[in-house]
Design an enzyme around this catalytic site. Structure first.
Site, mmCIF file in Angstrom:
data_model
loop_
_atom_site.group_PDB
_atom_site.id
_atom_site.type_symbol
_atom_site.label_atom_id
_atom_site.label_comp_id
_atom_site.label_asym_id
_atom_site.label_seq_id
_atom_site.Cartn_x
_atom_site.Cartn_y
_atom_site.Cartn_z
ATOM 1 N N TYR A 39 26.314 95.563 -13.543
ATOM 2 C CA TYR A 39 26.466 94.145 -13.901
ATOM 3 C C TYR A 39 26.398 94.016 -15.419
ATOM 4 C CZ TYR A 39 26.363 89.132 -13.185
ATOM 5 O OH TYR A 39 26.674 87.804 -13.190
ATOM 6 N N LYS A 94 38.311 92.332 14.300
ATOM 7 C CA LYS A 94 39.519 92.925 13.719
ATOM 8 C C LYS A 94 39.155 93.775 12.499
ATOM 9 C CE LYS A 94 44.142 92.822 13.827
ATOM 10 N NZ LYS A 94 45.081 92.463 14.882
ATOM 11 N N GLU A 136 45.984 86.142 11.402
ATOM 12 C CA GLU A 136 45.593 86.359 12.792
ATOM 13 C C GLU A 136 45.404 85.021 13.503
ATOM 14 O OE1 GLU A 136 44.602 89.463 15.612
ATOM 15 O OE2 GLU A 136 45.223 89.602 13.522
ATOM 16 N N ASP A 137 45.876 84.950 14.743
ATOM 17 C CA ASP A 137 45.553 83.853 15.662
ATOM 18 C C ASP A 137 45.867 82.475 15.070
ATOM 19 O OD1 ASP A 137 44.783 85.802 17.381
ATOM 20 O OD2 ASP A 137 42.644 85.435 17.238
ATOM 21 N N ASP A 162 49.737 89.192 15.072
ATOM 22 C CA ASP A 162 50.115 88.700 16.402
ATOM 23 C C ASP A 162 51.624 88.799 16.603
ATOM 24 O OD1 ASP A 162 47.454 87.963 16.934
ATOM 25 O OD2 ASP A 162 47.720 86.121 15.813
ATOM 26 N N ALA A 195 57.816 82.336 24.418
ATOM 27 C CA ALA A 195 58.555 82.076 23.176
ATOM 28 C C ALA A 195 57.599 81.801 22.027
ATOM 29 C CB ALA A 195 59.515 80.902 23.371
ATOM 30 N N ALA A 198 54.530 86.197 19.078
ATOM 31 C CA ALA A 198 54.758 87.610 19.390
ATOM 32 C C ALA A 198 56.149 87.835 19.982
ATOM 33 C CB ALA A 198 53.683 88.105 20.355
ATOM 34 N N ASN A 286 47.729 89.292 28.645
ATOM 35 C CA ASN A 286 46.379 89.832 28.794
ATOM 36 C C ASN A 286 45.408 88.742 29.211
ATOM 37 O OD1 ASN A 286 45.732 92.584 28.488
ATOM 38 N ND2 ASN A 286 46.324 92.538 26.331
#
Length: 756
Positions: A39, A94, A136-137, A162, A195, A198, A286
């Site tokens: 630092y 993840k 993601e998502d 995705d 649709a 993915a 899934n």
């Protein structure tokens, strides 16, 4: 199928420290000088260098190995729009996968913003911090615009997994399937259920591979996508069909490929019969696919089937892609993840599937028939070659397409670097567990009136690792199960006090075994009221395949019944104990740590042989150092003399082993030190991964210090040299320790003719 208990999942995430990730400093910060360098005032120097040359941020900070996993929680798999905060456990998970499979550090960032413009602005502002962004998502259709605009505005690799992860893995599987049935991608008819992000991304990548848009029909929850639909995004409408059909049944007539990314059981078996010869069906919903695997396989013999599940062949799993794609992109400091890099990943996966499968992968999945074919379209997630196959392919594609800011010239050195980042320890227990699942065995637990044993028994049964046999007071076991919501269905419970005839039968056998070694029939009857003796006799008679004890008693008392009843294998003078030390530098093996207090040089030679065999059992080639406080004769005394003699005798007895000694522990583990001072040593090239200690005291102290303060995970003790699979737990072992030891015991039982 593994059953996840709500309380278990919550306890897993809550246990201290909460969550699944932490930040660990990579430089020493223990002295005043360290702090001044880390630092103020020392940190000013790299700041000035970066200000003068922005690219130096990769040189002086962690940016080059740091990825952000970013979500707003609007489309969390299986949960939907649950919000940013609720998505955090998924994003942490993840990050764990990035680290586990590719050695990439991660921060998870949950953004409380559903407006695309606000989300884009926030993510763009994070660019100075990260080497890459994994989106993601995020729900469709916003995810398409968010990714497109961020790719245009940012100069670091960015990917919405995705979309593209599923696209890359499924594309590789599709190419393999088409090759097997002799079809061309530009000629096949395709039906898609779903649709979302993915599905659309899959289709866009398939177009890059040659798929004809006019051969595609897409359905969503509202029906077929055609020009009359007005409620869809532009990217989705690109796949609107002009064909005069309206139902899934009509679309399936003569179709070559069905892609499902929608919901369970939307594909009826009779629709499979409408498809063309050798149909390819990817039912990727899934946890339950569009059509059950067993139903599909029973409906048509010529089908090639893939799902998103690990309990069926051809699992389309994103973990085959994203860790290695980002690894390659980061290592050349790519400005983006472009189509060339995605296609390179597809082709790398496809080519790897055609390569001979390594023995360690066959053993991990308990399947020696793995080879390119209808049930092996893509590699398995535990294949250690993934990182050295996909990451270099992605890096080369980045360089060739002009988006790399750093060149790699020595690809062999790069592959070595990739292996060192990961270390085989990351997957060692995964491979053992997978091997156990392939052929589960009966494991007897004599200490079953203990919560940890019962919890471990539930886990190993649910995961298909073993069939537990629980010895203990039946009423107490059932009470503990009720109090802790444990499901012991499938676990056999034996209350030995309920079966006097069996105890007497076992006592007679014990008397015959030990009548000349101090055990009378009366004593045998008394001992058979002890569960450790009863369990050992079950193993000896083949009524169980493996035996695990030691949770509540010290090692010596726990091992005695097994030694008296089971004994050591032929040709072995005494058993020995080994611990596996899982460290970021790789797995290390310590022996003997539990059995032999002060072995002679001759006994150490036996221990070396047992240890080498055990290390190979764990798919690792042993590099053995025989330890002392002396380096190659630098000190004299009874202990270094003993270790020197043991080394000389072991080299004569096991000439194929990489083995040297006597030497100090730091010398053994430091190849630079070896090469500088002892270049003649057999260990000078790579150093040791297997340490033979002079006696139990030093070995036991060493592993326990590492376990508590060394930042290593310790697995064991692994008992070596017994006639049948016997393993003694560490006193007070955790549930995870018991599960790991059970997996080892099961694989030990599978290899009964070549025991540990």
């Amino acid at each position: 199928m593994l059953k996840i208990n709500k309380e278990d999942a919550l306890n897993y995430h809550e246990q201290n420290p909460s969550g699944k990730i932490e930040v660990v400093p990579t430089k020493p910060v223990s002295t005043q000088l360290d702090l001044a360098l880390a630092y103020s005032p020392g940190v000013a120097e790299p700041c000035k260098e970066i200000a003068a040359n922005p690219d130096d941020v990769y040189k002086y900070t962690a940016k080059g190995n740091l990825v952000a996993v970013i979500s707003n929680g609007t489309a969390v798999l299986g949960l939907g729009n649950i919000g940013a905060a609720a998505s955090k456990p998924v994003m942490e998970g993840k990050g764990v996968l990035f680290k586990k499979f590719a050695g990439i550090d991660c921060f998870d960032i949950e953004i409380d913003a559903t407006d695309p413009d606000e989300f884009i602005r926030i993510v763009k502002a994070l660019e100075p911090t990260f080497g890459g962004i994994n989106l993601e998502d995020i729900k469709a259709p916003e995810c398409f615009r968010i990714e497109t605009e961020l790719r245009e505005k940012m100069n670091i690799p960015l990917m919405h997994d995705d979309q593209h992860g599923t696209a890359i893995i499924s594309a590789a599987a599709l190419l393999s399937g088409l090759e097997l049935v002799g079809k061309k991608i530009d000629e096949i008819k395709v039906v898609v259920s779903g649709a979302g992000a993915a599905a659309i991304s899959c289709l866009r990548l398939y177009l890059e591979l040659g798929l004809k848009r006019e051969n595609v029909v897409v359905f969503d929850k509202d029906g077929i996508i055609n020009p009359q639909r007005t409620n869809l995004a532009e990217l989705q409408m690109q796949f609107a069909t002009e064909r005069p059909i309206s139902t899934l049944a009509e679309a399936m007539e003569g179709a070559d490929f069905f892609l499902g990314l929608s919901a369970a059981n939307v594909l009826a078996p009779e629709l499979l019969l409408k498809m063309a010869k050798d149909p390819i069906v990817f039912a990727l919903a899934n946890p339950d696919p569009e059509i059950a695997y067993e139903v599909a396989m029973a409906t048509r013999e010529d089908i090639i089937m893939a799902t998103g599940r690990s309990d069926h062949p051809n699992q389309v799993n994103n973990v085959l892609g994203f860790p290695y794609i980002f690894r390659g992109a980061l290592d050349v400091r790519a400005t983006e993840i472009n189509e060339a890099m995605k296609l390179a990943a597809v082709r790398a996966l496809t080519e790897l599937a055609k390569e001979p499968v390594p023995e360690m992968v066959n053993k991990a999945y308990g399947d020696n028939t793995l080879s390119f074919g209808r049930t092996y379209l893509i590699p398995k997630p535990l294949d250690p070659r993934l990182i050295t196959t996909i990451s270099p392919a992605v890096a080369k594609a980045a360089m060739e397409s002009g988006v790399a800011r750093r060149e790699i010239s020595d690809w062999h050195a790069y592959e070595d670097e990739l292996r060192s980042r990961l270390g085989v320890n990351q997957k060692l227990m995964n491979r053992i567990t997978s091997r156990a699942r392939a052929t589960p065995k009966r494991v007897v637990y004599p200490e079953a009136d203990n919560y940890k044993i019962l919890k471990a028994a539930q886990i190993v049964h649910d995961e298909g690792i073993a069939t537990p046999i629980l010895l203990g007071n039946r009423a107490k076991i059932e009470q503990i199960a009720r109090q802790n919501s444990l499901d012991l269905e499938g676990c056999e419970i034996i209350d030995i006090l309920e079966d006097e005839a069996k105890r007497h039968e076992y006592a007679e056998m014990l008397f015959r075994k030990r009548q000349r070694k101090g055990i009378t029939l009366y004593e045998g009857k008394r001992l058979m009221r002890e569960r450790n003796y009863f369990g050992a006799m079950m193993l000896d008679l083949g009524e169980a395949d493996a035996y695990i004890t030691g949770l509540t008693k010290d090692y010596g008392k726990s091992i005695l019944p097994a030694l008296q009843i089971i004994g050591v294998e032929d040709g072995v003078q005494r058993a020995a104990g080994m611990y596996i030390i899982l460290h970021k530098k790789g797995p290390f093996f310590f022996s003997d740590t539990t059995v032999n207090i002060d072995p002679t040089a001759e006994e150490l030679v036996d221990i070396i042989g047992l240890t080498a065999r055990a290390v190979r059992f764990f798919d690792t080639e042993p590099r053995i150092a025989v330890l002392s406080y002396s380096n190659f004769g630098s000190n004299t005394g009874p202990l270094p003399d003993k270790m020197r003699r043991a080394t000389e005798m072991a080299k004569r007895r096991f000439p194929d082993l990489i083995l040297d000694g006597e030497m100090q522990a730091n010398t053994a583990l430091n190849p630079h030190l070896l090469r500088e001072h002892y270049p003649f040593s057999e260990l000078a090239e790579k150093g040791a991964n297997t340490l033979i200690f002079p006696g139990l005291t030093s070995g036991n102290i060493a592993y326990k210090v590492l376990q508590e303060i060394g930042g290593a995970e310790v697995i064991g003790p692994v008992l070596m040299g017994m006639r049948k699979p016997v393993h003694i737990l560490q006193l007070g072992a955790s549930v995870r320790d018991i599960v790991n030891m059970t997996a080892i015991a099961v694989v030990d039982a599978q290899t009964y003719n070549h025991p540990l």
